[in-house]
Design an enzyme around this catalytic site. Structure first.
Site, mmCIF file in Angstrom:
data_model
loop_
_atom_site.group_PDB
_atom_site.id
_atom_site.type_symbol
_atom_site.label_atom_id
_atom_site.label_comp_id
_atom_site.label_asym_id
_atom_site.label_seq_id
_atom_site.Cartn_x
_atom_site.Cartn_y
_atom_site.Cartn_z
ATOM 1 N N HIS A 167 15.860 101.465 -26.624
ATOM 2 C CA HIS A 167 16.483 100.536 -27.901
ATOM 3 C C HIS A 167 17.584 99.990 -27.397
ATOM 4 C CE1 HIS A 167 16.223 100.013 -32.207
ATOM 5 N NE2 HIS A 167 17.552 100.006 -32.073
ATOM 6 N N GLY A 184 25.502 98.760 -37.503
ATOM 7 C CA GLY A 184 26.792 98.377 -37.097
ATOM 8 C C GLY A 184 27.422 99.244 -36.131
ATOM 9 N N ASP A 230 15.953 104.299 -37.662
ATOM 10 C CA ASP A 230 17.227 104.274 -36.654
ATOM 11 C C ASP A 230 18.377 104.672 -37.408
ATOM 12 O OD1 ASP A 230 18.782 103.118 -34.769
ATOM 13 O OD2 ASP A 230 18.425 100.999 -35.181
ATOM 14 N N GLY A 231 18.838 105.646 -36.918
ATOM 15 C CA GLY A 231 20.312 106.015 -37.443
ATOM 16 C C GLY A 231 20.407 107.587 -37.764
ATOM 17 N N GLY A 232 21.211 108.101 -37.311
ATOM 18 C CA GLY A 232 21.575 109.502 -37.774
ATOM 19 C C GLY A 232 20.341 110.505 -37.316
ATOM 20 N N MET A 286 20.805 92.736 -34.559
ATOM 21 C CA MET A 286 21.795 92.762 -35.754
ATOM 22 C C MET A 286 22.659 91.490 -35.831
ATOM 23 S SD MET A 286 22.326 96.670 -35.743
ATOM 24 C CE MET A 286 21.916 96.611 -33.943
ATOM 25 N N MET A 330 24.536 93.197 -31.647
ATOM 26 C CA MET A 330 25.480 92.923 -32.699
ATOM 27 C C MET A 330 26.276 91.784 -32.555
ATOM 28 S SD MET A 330 26.713 96.726 -33.441
ATOM 29 C CE MET A 330 25.437 98.340 -33.386
ATOM 30 N N ASP A 357 20.573 97.471 -28.956
ATOM 31 C CA ASP A 357 21.139 97.141 -30.146
ATOM 32 C C ASP A 357 22.172 95.909 -30.025
ATOM 33 O OD1 ASP A 357 20.433 99.144 -32.319
ATOM 34 O OD2 ASP A 357 21.367 100.478 -30.980
ATOM 35 N N MET A 381 16.206 101.141 -41.464
ATOM 36 C CA MET A 381 17.669 101.747 -41.101
ATOM 37 C C MET A 381 18.059 102.960 -42.050
ATOM 38 S SD MET A 381 18.596 99.961 -38.602
ATOM 39 C CE MET A 381 20.005 100.956 -38.416
ATOM 40 N N HIS A 385 16.688 95.360 -30.923
ATOM 41 C CA HIS A 385 16.979 95.285 -32.400
ATOM 42 C C HIS A 385 18.128 94.339 -32.463
ATOM 43 C CE1 HIS A 385 18.943 98.042 -35.835
ATOM 44 N NE2 HIS A 385 18.357 96.808 -36.388
ATOM 45 N N SER A 437 18.960 105.054 -27.838
ATOM 46 C CA SER A 437 19.598 103.778 -28.008
ATOM 47 C C SER A 437 20.838 103.888 -27.059
ATOM 48 C CB SER A 437 20.227 103.641 -29.320
ATOM 49 O OG SER A 437 21.210 102.582 -29.540
HETATM 50 C C1 DX5 Z 1 23.188 101.157 -35.567
HETATM 51 C C2 DX5 Z 1 22.065 100.933 -34.478
HETATM 52 C C3 DX5 Z 1 21.405 102.089 -34.076
HETATM 53 C C4 DX5 Z 1 22.404 103.216 -33.457
HETATM 54 C C5 DX5 Z 1 22.018 104.469 -33.521
HETATM 55 O O1 DX5 Z 1 23.546 100.002 -36.168
HETATM 56 O O2 DX5 Z 1 21.256 100.196 -34.816
HETATM 57 O O3 DX5 Z 1 20.265 101.861 -33.106
HETATM 58 O O4 DX5 Z 1 22.468 103.212 -31.837
HETATM 59 O O5 DX5 Z 1 22.781 105.450 -33.467
HETATM 60 P P1 DX5 Z 1 22.960 106.983 -33.663
HETATM 61 O O6 DX5 Z 1 21.557 107.772 -33.269
HETATM 62 O O7 DX5 Z 1 23.935 107.527 -33.116
HETATM 63 O O8 DX5 Z 1 22.860 107.052 -35.135
HETATM 64 ZN ZN ZN Z 2 19.124 99.925 -33.673
#
Ligand code: DX5
Ligand code: ZN
Length: 215
Positions: free
Chosen positions: A32, A141, A174-176, A67, A36, A34, A136, A65, A7
């Site tokens: 990826h 965010g 996606d995330g963590g 958001m 927002m 993002d 997610m 993606h 990302s």
């Molecule tokens: C969060 C995004 C993710 C984000 C993931 O809102 O959709 O794609 O970039 O970041 P990490 O991998 O640091 O959790």
């Molecule tokens: Zn994302």
């Protein structure tokens, strides 16, 4: 081997071309992106001019993606950026079925994203129309948040739904994501891992991408 979608939210925006070059030379399967809007999520990232600039300097497929509220307003703009995949949140679409058809009619792969609190059953009546489901594993965010363990159960439920329905959808998380959570996700059947901060904060991001593909 699992696919990895770094990302760019965690990239250096002052030196984006350098980070994209790194991704070009890496084993990344997708990039990826993002987006927002400060309404659907409590943060604002970047929009179409930036995505177009990224598309100009990479051959890697773009996984966008969104958001944002009412993402159906932007189907043609996402397509014009050269996106391979358009991800919309189920929570952001009143007429999800229509949006999915619009994405496919525009020539992109259609993906639907679920927030951590949204149950997998929401997808029951649309799963055979989808190319991908994005679960997610943090509340969207921000990059750099901790993985929500309940995602593993949702991943298994999504796999069951896909198998039972005969859908060809893949599953992206996606995330963590890091090597530890990535290994658990791979074992539970994830197809694609998104990773932001873990990749870009590592000493050798290209090596980290290669390691994530082999978890
Ligand atoms: C969060 C995004 C993710 C984000 C993931 O809102 O959709 O794609 O970039 O970041 P990490 O991998 O640091 O959790
Ligand atoms: Zn994302």
């Amino acid at each position: 081997m699992i696919q990895v979608a770094p990302s760019v939210l965690s990239a250096d925006f002052g030196n984006l071309a350098k980070d994209i070059e790194m991704l070009n030379g890496s084993e990344a399967d997708l990039i990826h992106i993002d987006v927002m809007d400060g309404v659907f999520v409590p943060n604002i990232s970047f929009g179409f001019p930036v995505i177009k600039s990224i598309a100009k300097v990479t051959q890697k497929p773009l996984d966008v993606h969104l958001m944002i509220v009412d993402p159906q307003r932007y189907v043609s703009q996402v397509r014009d950026c050269g996106a391979l995949i358009m991800n919309v949140h189920a929570e952001a679409c009143t007429h999800l079925h229509r949006v999915v058809q619009q994405i496919k009619a525009a020539g992109m792969k259609a993906a639907v994203t679920l927030n951590p609190a949204t149950p997998v059953i929401m997808l029951e009546d649309i799963i055979t129309d989808l190319d991908m489901v994005l679960l997610m594993s943090v509340n969207p965010g921000f990059g750099g948040q901790s993985f929500i363990p309940g995602t593993l159960k949702k991943l298994r439920q999504t796999k069951k739904l896909i198998e039972a329905s005969g859908s060809n959808a893949t599953i992206e998380i996606d995330g963590g994501v890091n090597l530890e959570t990535g290994a658990r996700l791979a074992a539970a059947g994830a197809d694609i891992l998104v990773a932001g901060s873990f990749v870009f904060s590592s000493a050798d991001p290209a090596k980290t991408i290669a390691e994530l593909r082999r978890v």
